[in-house]
Each structure stands twice: as structure tokens, then as C-alpha cells.
Scaffold this motif. Structure first.
Motif, PDB file in Angstrom:
ATOM      1  N   ILE A  70       6.730  -4.349  -0.630  1.00 21.65           N
ATOM      2  CA  ILE A  70       6.262  -3.301  -0.103  1.00 21.65           C
ATOM      3  C   ILE A  70       7.591  -3.452   0.684  1.00 21.65           C
ATOM      4  N   ASP A  71       8.565  -2.205   0.554  1.00 23.06           N
ATOM      5  CA  ASP A  71       9.395  -1.376   1.713  1.00 23.06           C
ATOM      6  C   ASP A  71      10.454  -2.780   1.553  1.00 23.06           C
ATOM      7  N   ASN A  72      11.322  -3.341   2.106  1.00 19.19           N
ATOM      8  CA  ASN A  72      12.203  -4.425   1.853  1.00 19.19           C
ATOM      9  C   ASN A  72      11.148  -6.127   1.780  1.00 19.19           C
ATOM     10  N   ASP A  73      10.636  -6.343   1.365  1.00 18.90           N
ATOM     11  CA  ASP A  73       9.925  -7.328   1.177  1.00 18.90           C
ATOM     12  C   ASP A  73       9.188  -7.469   0.143  1.00 18.90           C
ATOM     13  N   ILE A  74       9.535  -8.663  -0.366  1.00 17.07           N
ATOM     14  CA  ILE A  74       8.719  -8.752  -1.446  1.00 17.07           C
ATOM     15  C   ILE A  74       8.043 -10.329  -1.563  1.00 17.07           C
ATOM     16  N   TYR A  75       6.696  -9.952  -1.902  1.00 12.49           N
ATOM     17  CA  TYR A  75       5.734 -11.392  -1.463  1.00 12.49           C
ATOM     18  C   TYR A  75       5.409 -11.872  -3.407  1.00 12.49           C
ATOM     19  N   VAL A  76       5.547 -13.309  -2.845  1.00 15.19           N
ATOM     20  CA  VAL A  76       5.060 -13.964  -3.783  1.00 15.19           C
ATOM     21  C   VAL A  76       4.806 -14.904  -3.977  1.00 15.19           C
ATOM     22  N   GLY A  77       3.528 -14.956  -4.645  1.00 16.09           N
ATOM     23  CA  GLY A  77       2.666 -16.109  -5.094  1.00 16.09           C
ATOM     24  C   GLY A  77       2.383 -16.975  -6.383  1.00 16.09           C
ATOM     25  N   LEU A  78       3.091 -18.291  -6.179  1.00 14.88           N
ATOM     26  CA  LEU A  78       3.388 -19.264  -7.984  1.00 14.88           C
ATOM     27  C   LEU A  78       1.923 -20.171  -7.757  1.00 14.88           C
ATOM     28  N   ALA A  79       1.619 -20.634  -9.141  1.00  7.76           N
ATOM     29  CA  ALA A  79       0.178 -21.386  -9.670  1.00  7.76           C
ATOM     30  C   ALA A  79       1.232 -22.811 -10.095  1.00  7.76           C
ATOM     31  N   HIS A 128      -3.968  -0.750  -8.211  1.00  5.18           N
ATOM     32  CA  HIS A 128      -4.257  -0.858  -9.758  1.00  5.18           C
ATOM     33  C   HIS A 128      -5.534   0.154  -9.746  1.00  5.18           C
ATOM     34  N   THR A 129      -6.632  -0.288  -9.058  1.00  8.00           N
ATOM     35  CA  THR A 129      -7.734  -0.274  -8.696  1.00  8.00           C
ATOM     36  C   THR A 129      -7.771   1.305  -8.343  1.00  8.00           C
ATOM     37  N   LYS A 130      -7.530   1.197  -6.737  1.00  2.00           N
ATOM     38  CA  LYS A 130      -7.752   2.607  -5.447  1.00  2.00           C
ATOM     39  C   LYS A 130      -7.158   2.752  -4.973  1.00  2.00           C
ATOM     40  N   ASN A 131      -7.099   4.018  -4.515  1.00  2.00           N
ATOM     41  CA  ASN A 131      -5.880   4.991  -3.368  1.00  2.00           C
ATOM     42  C   ASN A 131      -5.747   3.668  -2.428  1.00  2.00           C
ATOM     43  N   MET A 132      -4.424   2.803  -2.056  1.00  2.00           N
ATOM     44  CA  MET A 132      -4.349   2.752  -0.612  1.00  2.00           C
ATOM     45  C   MET A 132      -2.873   3.472   0.108  1.00  2.00           C
ATOM     46  N   SER A 133      -3.553   3.466   1.620  1.00  2.00           N
ATOM     47  CA  SER A 133      -2.349   4.119   2.248  1.00  2.00           C
ATOM     48  C   SER A 133      -1.482   2.800   2.839  1.00  2.00           C
ATOM     49  N   LYS A 134      -0.047   2.967   2.431  1.00  2.00           N
ATOM     50  CA  LYS A 134       1.326   2.276   2.486  1.00  2.00           C
ATOM     51  C   LYS A 134       0.531   1.437   4.324  1.00  2.00           C
ATOM     52  N   ASP A 135      -0.075   2.412   5.426  1.00  2.00           N
ATOM     53  CA  ASP A 135      -0.470   0.942   6.547  1.00  2.00           C
ATOM     54  C   ASP A 135      -1.278  -0.137   5.863  1.00  2.00           C
ATOM     55  N   GLN A 136      -2.555   0.256   5.213  1.00  2.00           N
ATOM     56  CA  GLN A 136      -2.511  -0.890   4.974  1.00  2.00           C
ATOM     57  C   GLN A 136      -2.581  -1.378   3.873  1.00  2.00           C
ATOM     58  N   LEU A 137      -1.757  -1.742   3.227  1.00  2.00           N
ATOM     59  CA  LEU A 137      -1.424  -2.138   2.805  1.00  2.00           C
ATOM     60  C   LEU A 137      -0.250  -2.956   3.189  1.00  2.00           C
ATOM     61  N   LYS A 139      -0.569  -4.022   6.495  1.00  2.00           N
ATOM     62  CA  LYS A 139      -1.698  -4.708   6.977  1.00  2.00           C
ATOM     63  C   LYS A 139      -1.850  -6.071   5.875  1.00  2.00           C
ATOM     64  N   LYS A 140      -2.214  -5.948   5.107  1.00  2.00           N
ATOM     65  CA  LYS A 140      -2.726  -6.713   4.413  1.00  2.00           C
ATOM     66  C   LYS A 140      -1.308  -8.162   3.627  1.00  2.00           C
ATOM     67  N   LEU A 141      -0.108  -7.421   3.560  1.00  2.00           N
ATOM     68  CA  LEU A 141       0.483  -8.387   3.426  1.00  2.00           C
ATOM     69  C   LEU A 141       0.791  -9.294   4.862  1.00  2.00           C
ATOM     70  N   ASP A 142       1.224  -7.836   5.899  1.00  2.00           N
ATOM     71  CA  ASP A 142       1.447  -9.500   6.884  1.00  2.00           C
ATOM     72  C   ASP A 142       0.529 -10.483   7.788  1.00  2.00           C
ATOM     73  N   LYS A 143      -0.907 -10.036   6.993  1.00  2.00           N
ATOM     74  CA  LYS A 143      -1.684 -10.805   7.381  1.00  2.00           C
ATOM     75  C   LYS A 143      -1.272 -11.991   6.120  1.00  2.00           C
ATOM     76  N   VAL A 144      -0.762 -11.979   4.975  1.00  2.00           N
ATOM     77  CA  VAL A 144      -0.212 -12.852   3.700  1.00  2.00           C
ATOM     78  C   VAL A 144       0.542 -13.702   4.529  1.00  2.00           C
TER      79      VAL A 144
END
Length: 150
Positions: A70-79, A128-137, A139-144
Motif C-alpha cells: 500500500i502506498d510506499n510500504d511493502i509487507y512481506v511474510g516468509l515461511a 481478492h474476495t471483498k471490496n476493501m477501502s484503502k483506509d481499512q487496508l 488499518k490492517k497493515l498498521d496492525k501488522v
């Protein structure tokens, strides 16, 4: 009887085509702040995340990769599994360097925590399944991001 059966079958084939071929009205998303799947900004975020995944997937120590941008941030999770788990710090650093090499101006956040990877997977699925607002996205990524630090 045979004629009625033909008409019913014809309707069963035609009606789903009309239902499935409806176009998305962008105006309904403008006022609600929702991201339409064909929105250019959303596609840019998705392309960044996919590019980050491609870069990290090349690492043989990494089993699975999840990424959201989102914007200038990329969040990557590795297994990472097996013996490679002894070198998590090096793997995170290497993954971050590879993504940073491709996306120089972006803030790259990398985690090998299983919980973070699962949260990113859930966010990917929701995008991919829902329409999510940028603000919702956001918030979730700030929590992550907060979970990555804490």
C-alpha cells in the motif's frame, strides 16, 4: 414435453451469461471509498506485492511468501522451515535486500513470524474476495507493522 425441456435448458444457459457478464459500476465505489478490483491504484499495489513475492521466492530457504503493498510500504511474510530456521535473521535481511533492490523508494517490512504470515495471507484473500477501502487496508497493515515490531 420435449419442447418445454428445450426451452428450460435454453433459459438455464442464457440467464447465467447475462448475470455473469454484468459490468462493475465505478460510481458506486467513489462515494463509499471502496477499492474496485480494476482500480489502477489497487493494481499498482498488487503489482508491487507480486514483484516482491517473485524476488523472495527465488531464495531456496523460503517455503512460502505472502506480500501486501500500500502506498510506499511493502509487507512481506516468509515461511521458513527445517534447519534454515536457525538463520532467520540472515534470511530476513537477505529478503529485505532483494526487495529493496527492486523497489528502492519503498519501505520494505519483512517478517518470518508465522502469525504475521497468516495475517498477510488473510489480507491477501480479503483483497481478492471483498471490496476493501484503502483506509481499512491501511488499518490492517498498521496492525501488522505493530505486530512485527512488538
Amino acid at each position: 414435453m420435449f419442447r418445454l425441456l428445450k426451452i428450460c435448458l435454453l433459459l438455464l444457459m442464457i440467464v447465467p451469461m447475462f448475470i455473469g457478464c454484468q459490468t462493475v459500476d465505478e460510481e458506486q465505489y467513489e462515494g463509499s471509498g471502496m477499492i474496485a478490483l480494476h482500480n489502477k491504484e489497487f493494481q499498482d499495489f498488487k503489482n508491487k506485492a507480486d514483484g516482491a513475492k517473485r524476488e523472495v521466492r527465488q531464495m531456496e530457504q523460503v517455503d512460502r511468501v505472502r506480500a501486501v503493498a500500500i502506498d510506499n510500504d511493502i509487507y512481506v511474510g516468509l515461511a521458513v522451515s527445517g534447519f534454515d530456521r536457525f538463520f532467520l535473521k540472515d534470511i530476513r535481511k537477505s529478503a529485505q535486500d532483494q526487495v529493496k533492490k527492486k523497489y528502492k523508494k519503498e519501505n520494505v517490512h519483512v517478517s518470518t513470524d508465522r502469525k504475521i504470515e497468516m495475517e498477510l495471507e488473510d489480507i491477501e484473500r480479503e483483497l481478492h474476495t471483498k471490496n476493501m477501502s484503502k483506509d481499512q487496508l491501511r488499518k490492517k497493515l498498521d496492525k501488522v507493522e505493530e505486530d512485527m515490531k512488538g
